[in-house]
Enzyme design. Structure first.
Site, PDB file in Angstrom:
ATOM      1  N   HIS A  93       3.856  15.254  -3.338  1.00 29.53           N
ATOM      2  CA  HIS A  93       2.689  15.314  -4.214  1.00 29.53           C
ATOM      3  C   HIS A  93       2.166  13.900  -4.456  1.00 29.53           C
ATOM      4  O   HIS A  93       2.923  13.011  -4.843  1.00 29.53           O
ATOM      5  CB  HIS A  93       3.046  15.951  -5.561  1.00 29.53           C
ATOM      6  N   SER A  94       0.878  13.672  -4.201  1.00 28.38           N
ATOM      7  CA  SER A  94       0.203  12.418  -4.540  1.00 28.38           C
ATOM      8  C   SER A  94       0.932  11.238  -3.886  1.00 28.38           C
ATOM      9  O   SER A  94       0.988  11.150  -2.672  1.00 28.38           O
ATOM     10  CB  SER A  94       0.123  12.292  -6.058  1.00 28.38           C
ATOM     11  N   MET A  95       1.508  10.329  -4.668  1.00 28.46           N
ATOM     12  CA  MET A  95       2.269   9.235  -4.074  1.00 28.46           C
ATOM     13  C   MET A  95       3.376   9.778  -3.189  1.00 28.46           C
ATOM     14  O   MET A  95       3.661   9.225  -2.114  1.00 28.46           O
ATOM     15  CB  MET A  95       2.858   8.343  -5.165  1.00 28.46           C
TER      16      MET A  95
END
Length: 281
Positions: free
Chosen positions: A100-102
């Site tokens: 997720h994301s980073m």
């Protein structure tokens, strides 16, 4: 759902905390959380994937994992080494990978560097690390180092109560529900003599001193030989940024889901995400 199993692995004297949910004999799915989150970010998905062995570390400097050495920057590629060490410690030669994301950026770098270790790549509201244009690096480096000095001097501001911290997490840049905030804070907050303080390293707030450039990111994306499922949040702010990169991924399934940046912590999109994961596994 059975209670999560918690343990840690040793990385040359540094502790990497890990949470596992689901069937220990199920298909292993390693899940990497976003910036200033922790392994609890995947609690809701774990509830919907009881037959999967979901393995989520607290990345370095986050949650209950140790910080990196004082003064050491948090380069995203150092997380790649940590996750690879986790796979080796658990004797997992090949896994499905979720980020997720980073965590999605870390997952992409790992899958591009070691495609033989990743059977499926599944990404939530993120695809690749942010970049610096090569000719801007000197100025970006100077600005990041100056800001980093100020951040380390200041430190985190403690909260007077757990509820104050809870309200701050619920109403932050990426809002989450009270239940989700409680899950995250259970691993990210500790009570001290000064009040309730974040466990995560203040150095995580320093801007990146060095970032990869567009050409380097393209090289990683072109090495993704496994099926890739990219799930973007319709109400997030990352969709425009990934569009120029999509054609670089050869075996890509692209979905836009109704939800915010933390859609995997929202009931309806989490159910949809879990369904898409089950289809893949």
């Amino acid at each position: 759902m059975s209670d999560p199993r918690e343990y840690h692995i040793d990385l040359d004297g540094r502790r990497l905390a890990v949470v596992e949910w689901g069937d220990p004999q199920g298909t292993p799915l390693v899940a990497l959380h976003g910036w200033l989150d922790n392994a609890a970010s995947f609690t809701l998905l774990a509830q919907r994937l009881p037959d999967v062995r979901l393995i989520a570390p607290d990345l370095a400097g986050h949650g209950r994992s140790d910080h990196r050495a004082p003064g050491q920057p948090y380069y995203i590629w150092d997380n790649v080494a940590d996750v690879l060490a986790l796979l080796d410690a658990l004797e997992l030669q090949q896994v499905a990978l979720l980020g997720h994301s980073m965590g999605a950026s870390i997952a992409t770098l790992l899958a591009g560097a070691f495609p033989e270790r990743i059977s499926q790549l599944m990404l939530l509201d993120g695809l690749a690390p942010r970049t610096y244009a090569a000719d801007t690096l000197p100025e970006q480096m100077a600005a990041a180092l100056k800001k980093g000095k100020r951040i380390r001097r200041r430190g985190w501001r403690p909260y007077s109560s757990f509820n104050d911290a809870l309200q701050a997490r619920m109403s932050g840049r990426y809002p989450v529900s009270r239940e989700a905030a409680n899950w995250l804070l259970a691993r990210s907050l500790e009570q001290t003599s000064d009040g309730w303080c974040w466990r995560h390293d203040i150095a995580l707030s320093q801007p990146s001193v060095v970032r990869l450039c567009n050409e380097q990111i393209a090289a990683f994306l072109q090495r993704l030989s496994m099926p890739v499922l990219l799930m973007m949040a319709e109400r997030g702010d990352e969709i425009d940024g990934v569009q120029p990169l999509l054609e670089r991924v050869s075996e890509l399934t692209y979905r836009v889901l109704d939800g915010g940046h933390h859609m995997h912590l929202e009931d309806a999109p989490a159910a949809r995400i879990a369904g898409l994961i089950r289809e893949r596994l």
